[in-house]
Design a protein around this motif. Structure first.
Motif, PDB file in Angstrom:
ATOM      1  N   ASP A   1       4.539  -7.521 -15.159  1.00  8.81           N
ATOM      2  CA  ASP A   1       3.962  -7.087 -13.884  1.00  8.81           C
ATOM      3  C   ASP A   1       2.989  -5.932 -14.061  1.00  8.81           C
ATOM      4  OD1 ASP A   1       5.551  -8.893 -12.376  1.00  8.81           O
ATOM      5  OD2 ASP A   1       7.254  -7.518 -12.525  1.00  8.81           O
ATOM      6  N   GLY A   2       1.902  -5.995 -13.316  1.00  4.51           N
ATOM      7  CA  GLY A   2       0.946  -4.904 -13.300  1.00  4.51           C
ATOM      8  C   GLY A   2       1.469  -3.739 -12.476  1.00  4.51           C
ATOM      9  N   THR A   3       0.834  -2.604 -12.629  1.00  7.59           N
ATOM     10  CA  THR A   3       1.255  -1.389 -11.916  1.00  7.59           C
ATOM     11  C   THR A   3       0.178  -0.876 -10.972  1.00  7.59           C
ATOM     12  OG1 THR A   3       0.477  -0.015 -13.758  1.00  7.59           O
ATOM     13  CG2 THR A   3       2.794  -0.690 -13.785  1.00  7.59           C
ATOM     14  N   VAL A   4      -0.916  -1.612 -10.868  1.00 14.20           N
ATOM     15  CA  VAL A   4      -2.039  -1.198 -10.030  1.00 14.20           C
ATOM     16  C   VAL A   4      -2.401  -2.329  -9.079  1.00 14.20           C
ATOM     17  CG1 VAL A   4      -4.458  -0.486  -9.992  1.00 14.20           C
ATOM     18  CG2 VAL A   4      -2.946   0.315 -11.825  1.00 14.20           C
ATOM     19  N   SER A   5      -2.670  -1.990  -7.816  1.00 14.24           N
ATOM     20  CA  SER A   5      -3.119  -2.966  -6.835  1.00 14.24           C
ATOM     21  C   SER A   5      -4.163  -2.310  -5.946  1.00 14.24           C
ATOM     22  CB  SER A   5      -1.942  -3.477  -5.993  1.00 14.24           C
ATOM     23  OG  SER A   5      -2.374  -4.468  -5.074  1.00 14.24           O
ATOM     24  N   LEU A   6      -5.410  -2.745  -6.076  1.00 14.42           N
ATOM     25  CA  LEU A   6      -6.522  -2.113  -5.372  1.00 14.42           C
ATOM     26  C   LEU A   6      -7.217  -3.121  -4.461  1.00 14.42           C
ATOM     27  CD1 LEU A   6      -8.125  -0.228  -8.406  1.00 14.42           C
ATOM     28  CD2 LEU A   6      -6.538   0.714  -6.707  1.00 14.42           C
ATOM     29  N   ILE A   7      -7.422  -2.759  -3.219  1.00  9.02           N
ATOM     30  CA  ILE A   7      -8.091  -3.653  -2.278  1.00  9.02           C
ATOM     31  C   ILE A   7      -9.476  -4.047  -2.782  1.00  9.02           C
ATOM     32  CG2 ILE A   7      -8.991  -1.732  -0.892  1.00  9.02           C
ATOM     33  CD1 ILE A   7      -8.678  -3.512   1.578  1.00  9.02           C
ATOM     34  N   ALA A   8     -10.151  -3.132  -3.448  1.00 10.44           N
ATOM     35  CA  ALA A   8     -11.504  -3.399  -3.939  1.00 10.44           C
ATOM     36  C   ALA A   8     -11.508  -4.504  -4.990  1.00 10.44           C
ATOM     37  CB  ALA A   8     -12.125  -2.130  -4.510  1.00 10.44           C
ATOM     38  N   GLU A   9     -10.456  -4.577  -5.803  1.00  5.57           N
ATOM     39  CA  GLU A   9     -10.400  -5.605  -6.834  1.00  5.57           C
ATOM     40  C   GLU A   9     -10.208  -6.990  -6.226  1.00  5.57           C
ATOM     41  OE1 GLU A   9      -7.622  -4.722  -9.921  1.00  5.57           O
ATOM     42  OE2 GLU A   9      -8.876  -3.106 -10.736  1.00  5.57           O
TER      43      GLU A   9
ATOM     44  N   SER B   1       0.844  -1.192   0.000  1.00  2.00           N
ATOM     45  CA  SER B   1       0.000   0.000   0.000  1.00  2.00           C
ATOM     46  C   SER B   1       0.879   1.242   0.000  1.00  2.00           C
ATOM     47  CB  SER B   1      -0.906   0.008   1.231  1.00  2.00           C
ATOM     48  OG  SER B   1      -1.815  -1.076   1.214  1.00  2.00           O
ATOM     49  N   THR B   2       0.317   2.336  -0.499  1.00  2.00           N
ATOM     50  CA  THR B   2       1.008   3.622  -0.496  1.00  2.00           C
ATOM     51  C   THR B   2       0.170   4.627   0.288  1.00  2.00           C
ATOM     52  OG1 THR B   2      -0.067   4.390  -2.527  1.00  2.00           O
ATOM     53  CG2 THR B   2       1.971   3.114  -2.773  1.00  2.00           C
ATOM     54  N   GLN B   3       0.662   5.834   0.398  1.00  3.05           N
ATOM     55  CA  GLN B   3      -0.059   6.863   1.138  1.00  3.05           C
ATOM     56  C   GLN B   3      -1.424   7.137   0.516  1.00  3.05           C
ATOM     57  OE1 GLN B   3       2.198  10.456   1.617  1.00  3.05           O
ATOM     58  NE2 GLN B   3       0.619  11.514   2.796  1.00  3.05           N
ATOM     59  N   ASN B   4      -1.521   6.928  -0.784  1.00  2.00           N
ATOM     60  CA  ASN B   4      -2.769   7.262  -1.482  1.00  2.00           C
ATOM     61  C   ASN B   4      -3.577   6.052  -1.926  1.00  2.00           C
ATOM     62  OD1 ASN B   4      -2.144  10.077  -1.393  1.00  2.00           O
ATOM     63  ND2 ASN B   4      -0.705   9.764  -3.087  1.00  2.00           N
ATOM     64  N   ASN B   5      -3.113   4.838  -1.594  1.00  2.00           N
ATOM     65  CA  ASN B   5      -3.806   3.648  -2.078  1.00  2.00           C
ATOM     66  C   ASN B   5      -3.636   2.466  -1.135  1.00  2.00           C
ATOM     67  OD1 ASN B   5      -5.109   1.981  -4.284  1.00  2.00           O
ATOM     68  ND2 ASN B   5      -3.138   0.931  -4.128  1.00  2.00           N
ATOM     69  N   THR B   6      -4.729   1.746  -0.901  1.00  2.00           N
ATOM     70  CA  THR B   6      -4.673   0.509  -0.117  1.00  2.00           C
ATOM     71  C   THR B   6      -4.627  -0.660  -1.083  1.00  2.00           C
ATOM     72  OG1 THR B   6      -5.979   1.539   1.629  1.00  2.00           O
ATOM     73  CG2 THR B   6      -5.776  -0.853   1.682  1.00  2.00           C
ATOM     74  N   ALA B   7      -3.591  -1.468  -0.978  1.00  2.00           N
ATOM     75  CA  ALA B   7      -3.317  -2.526  -1.955  1.00  2.00           C
ATOM     76  C   ALA B   7      -4.062  -3.820  -1.652  1.00  2.00           C
ATOM     77  CB  ALA B   7      -1.814  -2.792  -2.010  1.00  2.00           C
ATOM     78  N   GLU B   8      -4.028  -4.731  -2.619  1.00  2.00           N
ATOM     79  CA  GLU B   8      -4.723  -6.018  -2.527  1.00  2.00           C
ATOM     80  C   GLU B   8      -4.334  -6.820  -1.290  1.00  2.00           C
ATOM     81  OE1 GLU B   8      -4.499  -8.556  -5.976  1.00  2.00           O
ATOM     82  OE2 GLU B   8      -4.533  -6.836  -7.314  1.00  2.00           O
ATOM     83  N   LYS B   9      -3.054  -6.769  -0.924  1.00  2.00           N
ATOM     84  CA  LYS B   9      -2.603  -7.610   0.183  1.00  2.00           C
ATOM     85  C   LYS B   9      -3.255  -7.231   1.510  1.00  2.00           C
ATOM     86  CE  LYS B   9       1.870  -6.949  -0.092  1.00  2.00           C
ATOM     87  NZ  LYS B   9       3.327  -6.898   0.226  1.00  2.00           N
ATOM     88  N   GLU B  10      -3.902  -6.060   1.568  1.00  2.00           N
ATOM     89  CA  GLU B  10      -4.583  -5.625   2.782  1.00  2.00           C
ATOM     90  C   GLU B  10      -6.029  -6.134   2.852  1.00  2.00           C
ATOM     91  OE1 GLU B  10      -2.776  -4.131   5.009  1.00  2.00           O
ATOM     92  OE2 GLU B  10      -1.062  -3.806   3.677  1.00  2.00           O
ATOM     93  N   ALA B  11      -6.514  -6.738   1.774  1.00  2.00           N
ATOM     94  CA  ALA B  11      -7.882  -7.260   1.766  1.00  2.00           C
ATOM     95  C   ALA B  11      -8.002  -8.434   2.734  1.00  2.00           C
ATOM     96  CB  ALA B  11      -8.269  -7.702   0.355  1.00  2.00           C
ATOM     97  N   ILE B  12      -9.131  -8.541   3.397  1.00  2.00           N
ATOM     98  CA  ILE B  12      -9.316  -9.577   4.425  1.00  2.00           C
ATOM     99  C   ILE B  12      -8.963 -10.980   3.930  1.00  2.00           C
ATOM    100  CG2 ILE B  12     -11.078 -10.770   5.793  1.00  2.00           C
ATOM    101  CD1 ILE B  12     -12.348  -8.062   6.346  1.00  2.00           C
ATOM    102  N   PRO B  13      -9.370 -11.381   2.716  1.00  2.00           N
ATOM    103  CA  PRO B  13      -9.019 -12.745   2.280  1.00  2.00           C
ATOM    104  C   PRO B  13      -7.519 -12.962   2.109  1.00  2.00           C
ATOM    105  CG  PRO B  13     -10.802 -11.839   0.952  1.00  2.00           C
ATOM    106  CD  PRO B  13     -10.233 -10.708   1.733  1.00  2.00           C
TER     107      PRO B  13
END
Length: 254
Positions: A78-86, A10-22
């Motif tokens: 490699d992708g450049t985007v990682s979004l918790i919502a995805e 995650s960054t200051q402006n984005n919460t990444a996939e690895k932070e998702a509950i699953p």
């Protein structure tokens, strides 16, 4: 996953996939980082984090057999985007029923056999109480227990998970075999000892249940698991000039 987005921090402006509950039980990110550093020392900018992740997944399963269990096609970028919502929108929930599971897998061009086979990955690892304690204490909202759960196993689980608010305790998904890759998951599943609702759901569909019965055979399970992993490893990959080859797996190139 297939373009390494789960590896990004995650960054200051984005919460990444690895932070998702699953994804909170995922580990080994440091191992991937170490592999990437070693590979970069040999051939910088050539091997993607997505390929390293796919190869490491294969090798972690294969290590006990001292041979690769399936061939991993390479060439991912490699992708450049990682979004918790995805992550939340794409990872099947442990609370899903069979219809929901089938629809989620079908959206990735995976069939019922793939669903049952890949569920066998639950032979390794742990599960948090919060993802199945409703089956023990409040299945229909009336303080009841899931009648499809083996009653003896349910009593055992209650000695580990002390109520609906237990968010820290973990239990083995495949009791007695949770560190070994084998077909034991299907043995316990057919005894109604699948830990999650999504496990138990496999027995509510005739095709899925028949598949589970066949996969009790370790030889059949290993063969089918390899085939399904190859199909899953080809989902929405980036190739050619799409994406990038990250220099470090936990962040995009600057």
């Amino acid at each position: 996953g297939c373009e390494g987005s789960v590896l990004l921090n995650s960054t200051q402006n984005n919460t990444a996939e690895k932070e998702a509950i699953p994804n909170l039980t995922l580990s080994g990110f440091d191992v991937i980082d170490d592999i990437k550093a070693a590979v970069e020392n040999e051939c910088a900018g050539i091997v993607s984090c997505a390929d390293i992740l796919a190869l490491a997944a294969r090798d972690s399963v294969s290590f006990q057999f001292q041979k690769p269990m399936w061939k991993v096609p390479t060439g991912r970028r490699d992708g450049t985007v990682s979004l918790i919502a995805e992550a939340l929108a794409n990872i099947p929930s442990p609370f899903f029923n069979f219809t929901q599971l089938q629809q989620r897998f079908a959206s990735k061009n995976l069939n019922v056999e793939d669903l049952v086979v890949l569920s066998g990955g639950h032979t390794i690892g742990i599960g948090h109480c919060e993802f199945f304690s409703n089956r023990l204490y409040n299945f229909t909202g009336r303080g009841d227990q899931d009648p499809s759960l083996n009653s003896t196993y349910a009593q055992f689980l209650k000695t580990k998970c002390h109520g609906l608010n237990d968010t820290t305790t973990t239990v083995e998904m495949d009791p007695g075999s949770f560190q070994k890759f084998d077909s034991d998951y299907y043995n316990i599943l057919l005894q109604n000892k699948g830990l999650f609702q999504s496990d138990a759901a496999l027995l509510t569909n005739d095709e899925a249940k028949d598949t589970a019965e066949k996969l009790v055979s370790q030889t059949d399970f290993f063969t089918k698991f390899a085939e399904s992993m190859k199909r899953m490893g080809a989902i929405q990959v980036l190739t050619g000039t799409a994406g990038q080859i990250r220099k470090q797996c936990w962040k995009v190139n600057s």
